[in-house]
Write a protein that holds these residues in place. Structure first.
Motif, PDB file in Angstrom:
ATOM      1  N   LYS A  71      -7.806  -3.077  -0.459  1.00 36.92           N
ATOM      2  CA  LYS A  71      -8.015  -3.848  -1.642  1.00 36.92           C
ATOM      3  C   LYS A  71      -6.868  -3.655  -2.546  1.00 36.92           C
ATOM      4  O   LYS A  71      -6.317  -4.489  -3.057  1.00 36.92           O
ATOM      5  N   LEU A  72      -6.834  -2.252  -2.548  1.00 42.01           N
ATOM      6  CA  LEU A  72      -5.685  -1.881  -3.758  1.00 42.01           C
ATOM      7  C   LEU A  72      -4.189  -2.154  -3.082  1.00 42.01           C
ATOM      8  O   LEU A  72      -3.341  -2.538  -3.982  1.00 42.01           O
ATOM      9  N   TYR A  73      -4.215  -2.220  -1.726  1.00 35.68           N
ATOM     10  CA  TYR A  73      -2.767  -2.476  -0.986  1.00 35.68           C
ATOM     11  C   TYR A  73      -2.518  -4.101  -1.526  1.00 35.68           C
ATOM     12  O   TYR A  73      -1.474  -4.374  -1.971  1.00 35.68           O
ATOM     13  N   LEU A  74      -3.554  -4.796  -1.446  1.00 29.07           N
ATOM     14  CA  LEU A  74      -3.439  -6.275  -1.798  1.00 29.07           C
ATOM     15  C   LEU A  74      -3.034  -6.598  -3.095  1.00 29.07           C
ATOM     16  O   LEU A  74      -2.389  -7.306  -3.667  1.00 29.07           O
ATOM     17  N   ARG A  75      -3.831  -5.507  -4.030  1.00 27.68           N
ATOM     18  CA  ARG A  75      -3.442  -5.670  -5.538  1.00 27.68           C
ATOM     19  C   ARG A  75      -2.008  -5.134  -5.918  1.00 27.68           C
ATOM     20  O   ARG A  75      -1.230  -5.578  -6.622  1.00 27.68           O
ATOM     21  N   SER A  76      -1.653  -3.804  -5.160  1.00 28.91           N
ATOM     22  CA  SER A  76      -0.585  -3.067  -5.806  1.00 28.91           C
ATOM     23  C   SER A  76       0.462  -3.101  -4.580  1.00 28.91           C
ATOM     24  O   SER A  76       1.607  -2.722  -4.720  1.00 28.91           O
ATOM     25  N   ASP A  77       0.062  -3.777  -3.465  1.00 27.62           N
ATOM     26  CA  ASP A  77       0.990  -3.585  -2.366  1.00 27.62           C
ATOM     27  C   ASP A  77       1.404  -2.254  -1.842  1.00 27.62           C
ATOM     28  O   ASP A  77       2.764  -2.119  -1.423  1.00 27.62           O
TER      29      ASP A  77
END
Lengths: 305, 689
Positions: A71-77
């Motif tokens: 989820k964080l990856y999606l937000r912060s890549d």
């Protein structure tokens, strides 16, 4: 399903060991105990101590992709690894006394059963905390050691072993402790489950060895209520379960001597444990297992802080 | 110590209860497996020891409490010396008194009595004790009080035979009581086996009573109505004719319950039947036999009736001795008027050959001991002075047993007369009294001792005649206190004195035996008086000796004499006289004629049964029992109940149980204290710990 589990856990919390002893499956028993204990923690002042999220750290090579917070990856890549407190990688070694004297139990639950329940519950709890768990069995020598691991499968192995476990020979605390202390390469928690019916000096020496190696030691002194209070009456002939020695005595009079000697023994161990920074706890077999779990948890959190 | 309820001792097992509990509990000790005894190994040993000792004391106390409880319920008491008590309830101490008097010789009474005794011995329990006593006039214990029944029976068969003695129940009962004083059992009994012949019961002279804890069980042997004839006794009388004697035997025969049947009485003498008389039996028959011409010698024989069931009293023995004719010596003074001095005296005694006494007159000069000893009696009439040897001879003669009549007379001189009798200590001659000088009438005999043999014949007839002789003169003699005055004059002075000296007698007639001082010789009492004096004085008379069975016979002789006694069974017994020459023959146990001989002298005597025993009239045994054990009042019955059960009375008197109860309470308190102390100690230690 989750709700049902919670309800069951709540129900098993503070369940008397006598009742727990009717549960043949140690895994089920330990899960019941631990889940109940954990759910109970929400209502306790200690909540959030252990399994709470701690921090993120950047993913590095070699990390388990399972722990990436997508989820964080999606937000912060960016790839971050979700790091929890248990990821301090603490290892817990349970030293279970399987000597003959542990088979004593005036009522339904023997000290050995109690110790097994406790060991199982602790193992379950530790694994649930993502800590590594290992178990060593000893009587007058080191009988068996299951190395420290934190996987579910490992837990399953441990619980299976505990289920099949039988008592061995007489207690000798010094030798197996020194052997174990030498074998533990990594510092961690050492939880001793024993009735300590052996030479106290050897015990203390062994404990000192553990502490010298930088281990945190929790000593659970498991006793039957009849052992702590010597509740026999009239004339009884007691047979030492380890040596087979028999002693005919008037219970009322022996009680005095017995309690005096026991008290002196405990005081000595307690004092030495205090000096060594070891957490000494007396556990009577009629006490709920939660007490021990709580002791472990509080000790662990203190170590982390 | 003994016990009233000894069976309670079975409960003594209760005393083992604490030990039993201990053992049971020990057996049931729970064996418990326990983790480790490491905290118990350090138990201080002294505590265990102390506890053990304390526990041992407690155990002993508890055992003692229970034991004393049992002892208390057993009701102990101490055996008192005068109240020996039964060890075994129901057992008896019994004395068998078996009558063996001669009345038991009737028919087969003795064997019946033995059978009765045997029966009672056989019926006795093993714990009973029996003593065997036979009794006639004296009881004899044949066996000790014990349970040796076989011995009792053996004694009964071997040693119990009928005797020839009479019965005395009283002495036997007394001995029975004495024996029972050492009895072991409270129940005491006297078994009186007898024919209860009545004469055997004499009232108690000392008012003795048999204690009431002793019961008398009478066992009557035979029938109370028995026929018996027996010779009650005999009397002999002699009539002398010169040297020969005619003997008349008077025999009394008594019969009891006999019909008037004819029977015969025989006279046997010197082993020959001399005579027989047939007669019809009455209650009492008096039979006479006579024998003439018996010369000097010893005669023995018996009378015998036709034998009936009691044979022993059908024969009656006699022994008598015919002495030679007794001799009388009359000494007279040659110088005096000899003829008148002794004329009347000589004339009084028959001088013929057939006279009863041979009378010899001699002058005083012939007075010597040898001459004196040839005579049974000496008349010394109106003597003058005697010389010393004459006086001594006279003294020796009297001392040896002779009799001298010293009479006064015209030749009497106060001094000379006194000189003669002074050695005899008979008195003192004071003066010759002329009666006329003191009273107007001549003196007469006024005070006579009629009980004396000399005068007794005058008491019945002739007393008046005795007072008719008148005396004008007499010699006043002041008698010695040891002398007896047999007759006094009406002046108060003695007329006839008697003084015993040695074995003989001195008679002093203070007036004359001739007409010098009175008219006595011409009075009709003169002759009988002289003959009475002679009969009294002359010792050698025909004598018969008869004794009863058991009566001792006295033998007199010289010290060291040995008497050989021949009994009716021809057994010879030897008797030795003691230093005084006396000895007694006591073995007169058998009726019959006995002969005694000491080498010089022969003596015969007869022993007969005491015919009181022949009266077979039976007495009711209850009368005898009532006499020694008076009937009980109600109060006494209650007291008796207590006395009979001496064990209970002793126990109730001593109350030993009270002391035991106190002891038990004390022990109980001690037990409580010790037990609680141990608990307190334990709990306080627990608190401390």
């Amino acid at each position: 399903m989750n709700n049902a589990t919670n309800q069951r856990s709540a129900a098993t919390r503070f369940i008397a060991p006598e009742v727990l002893s009717r549960i043949a499956n140690l895994e089920l028993l330990s899960r019941g105990v631990v889940e109940g204990f954990v759910s109970g923690l929400h209502k306790s002042p200690y909540k959030g101590f252990s399994v709470e999220f701690l921090e993120y750290r950047p993913y590095t090579h070699g990390d388990d992709p399972m722990h990436i917070d997508w989820k964080l990856y999606l937000r912060s890549d960016r790839l971050f690894i979700k790091q929890f407190e248990d990821e301090t990688n603490t290892s817990c070694r349970i030293l279970l006394d399987v000597s003959q004297s542990m088979a004593y139990g005036a009522k339904t639950v023997t000290k050995f059963d109690y110790a097994r329940f406790l060991a199982a519950s602790l193992a379950y709890f530790v694994v649930r905390q993502r800590d590594g768990i290992g178990i060593s069995l000893f009587d007058n020598k080191l009988r068996e050691t299951i190395p420290v691991k934190s996987t579910r499968g490992h837990l399953h192995n441990i619980l299976n072993r505990l289920e099949q476990l039988e008592t061995g020979e007489a207690t000798q605390l010094g030798k197996p402790f020194h052997e174990l202390a030498d074998s533990f390469k990594k510092r961690g928690f050492i939880v001793i489950l024993s009735d300590l019916l052996g030479d106290p000096d050897q015990l203390i020496e062994g404990l000192r060895h553990f502490r010298f190696n930088g281990n945190d030691v929790i000593l659970f002194h498991i006793m039957d209520a009849f052992e702590t209070n010597f509740q026999f009456k009239d004339i009884v002939e007691l047979e030492d379960m380890e040596t087979g020695e028999k002693l005919l005595l008037v219970a009322e009079e022996a009680k005095m001597i017995y309690e005096e000697n026991l008290s002196r023994f405990r005081e000595k161990i307690e004092k030495e444990c205090g000096l060594l920074g070891i957490d000494y706890n007396l556990l009577e077999t009629d006490k709920p297992l939660d007490f021990a779990l709580f002791k472990y948890l509080s000790r662990r959190s203190a170590r982390i802080k | 110590m003994s016990f009233l309820n000894p069976y309670f001792f079975f409960a003594a097992a209760v005393a083992l209860l604490p030990i039993l509990i201990h053992l049971i509990r020990k057996l049931k000790v729970r064996k418990i497996p326990f983790g480790s005894l490491m905290f118990l190994r350090e138990m201080p040993k002294e505590m265990v020891r102390k506890r053990r000792i304390q526990d041992l004391i407690l155990l002993l106390l508890r055992i003692a409490i229970l034991a004393f409880l049992v002892l208390m319920f057993a009701r102990p008491y101490f055996i008192e010396s005068n109240a020996v008590v039964s060890i075994n309830e129901g057992s008896k101490s019994r004395v068998i008194l078996l009558d063996n008097s001669y009345s038991m010789q009737f028919g087969n009474y003795m064997s019946m009595a033995r059978n009765e005794a045997t029966k009672y011995i056989d019926q006795s329990d093993a714990n009973d004790e029996i003593a065997l006593v036979v009794f006639s006039d004296t009881p004899e214990q044949l066996s000790e009080l014990n349970n040796g029944f076989a011995t009792h029976k053996a004694i009964l068969n071997d040693r119990v035979t009928a005797s020839f003695q009479t019965t005395d129940y009283y002495k036997a009962l007394k001995l029975g009581h004495e024996i029972l004083k050492s009895a072991r059992h409270a129940s005491r009994e006297i078994l009186l086996i007898s024919d209860f012949q009545g004469s055997g019961w004499q009232p108690s002279p000392d008012n003795w009573q048999l204690p009431r804890n002793v019961s008398i069980v009478p066992v009557v042997v035979g029938s109370p109505d028995r026929d018996n004839s027996y010779i009650d006794g005999h009397e002999l009388s002699w009539q002398r004719n010169a040297d020969k004697v005619a003997v008349q035997y008077g025999v009394r025969v008594k019969s009891q319950n006999n019909s008037a049947s004819e029977t015969a009485l025989q006279l046997w003498r010197n082993d020959l039947q001399q005579d027989q008389q047939r007669f019809l039996r009455g209650e009492t028959n008096q039979m006479f036999f006579q024998e003439r011409g018996l010369a000097e010698g010893l005669y023995q024989g018996f009378f015998t009736l036709q034998t009936d069931q009691l044979a022993v009293d059908d024969r009656h023995y006699f022994s008598y001795q015919v002495e030679k004719r007794p001799a009388i010596l009359c000494l007279e003074d040659r110088a005096g008027r000899t003829a008148s001095n002794t004329f009347f005296l000589r004339s009084s005694f028959d001088l013929t050959e057939s006279a009863v006494y041979s009378f010899t007159g001699k002058r005083i000069s012939a007075l010597g001991l040898a001459e004196l000893r040839r005579h049974g009696m000496v008349f010394l009439a109106n003597p003058g002075r005697l010389n010393g040897s004459q006086r001594q001879a006279l003294l020796n003669y009297v001392e040896a047993g002779g009799t001298v009549l010293l009479s006064a007379g015209s030749r009497t001189n106060t001094e000379n007369f006194s000189e003669i009798f002074a050695p005899f200590s008979a008195g003192q001659a004071e003066a010759i009294v002329q009666v006329r000088e003191i009273q107007s009438l001549r003196a007469i005999l006024a005070e006579v001792s009629f009980q004396h043999p000399i005068f007794e014949v005058f008491a019945a007839n002739g007393a008046n005649e005795l007072f008719s002789p008148k005396f004008s003169t007499y010699l006043k003699v002041l008698p010695d206190s040891s002398a007896t005055v047999l007759a006094r004059f009406d002046t108060g002075d003695p007329a006839l004195l008697e003084k015993s000296y040695g074995n003989g007698k001195l008679l002093i007639f203070t007036t004359s035996l001739n007409t010098d001082w009175g008219d006595f010789p011409v009075n009709e009492v003169y002759l009988p008086f002289l003959y009475q004096v002679a009969r009294y004085g002359v010792k050698s008379q025909n004598v018969q000796e008869s004794y009863l069975v058991g009566e001792p016979v006295l033998f007199q002789g010289n010290p060291g004499d040995e008497w050989q006694i021949t009994t009716p069974n021809n057994e010879r017994k030897t008797l030795s006289a003691d230093e005084s020459g006396l000895t007694f023959f006591r073995e007169t146990i058998q009726p019959g004629n006995y002969l005694a001989n000491d080498g010089e002298e022969q003596r015969i005597f007869s022993v007969n049964v005491d015919v009181r025993e022949s009266d077979l009239t039976a007495k009711d045994p209850q009368e005898i029992i009532a006499a020694v054990q008076s009937p009980l009042s109600e109060n006494e019955k209650v007291a008796l109940q207590e006395t009979v059960n001496t064990a209970e009375s002793a126990e109730s008197r001593q109350k030993v149980w009270r002391y035991l109860l106190i002891l038990i309470v004390v022990l109980f308190l001690a037990e409580t204290y010790l037990a609680s102390r141990s608990t307190v100690q334990m709990s306080s230690k627990r608190k401390d710990s």
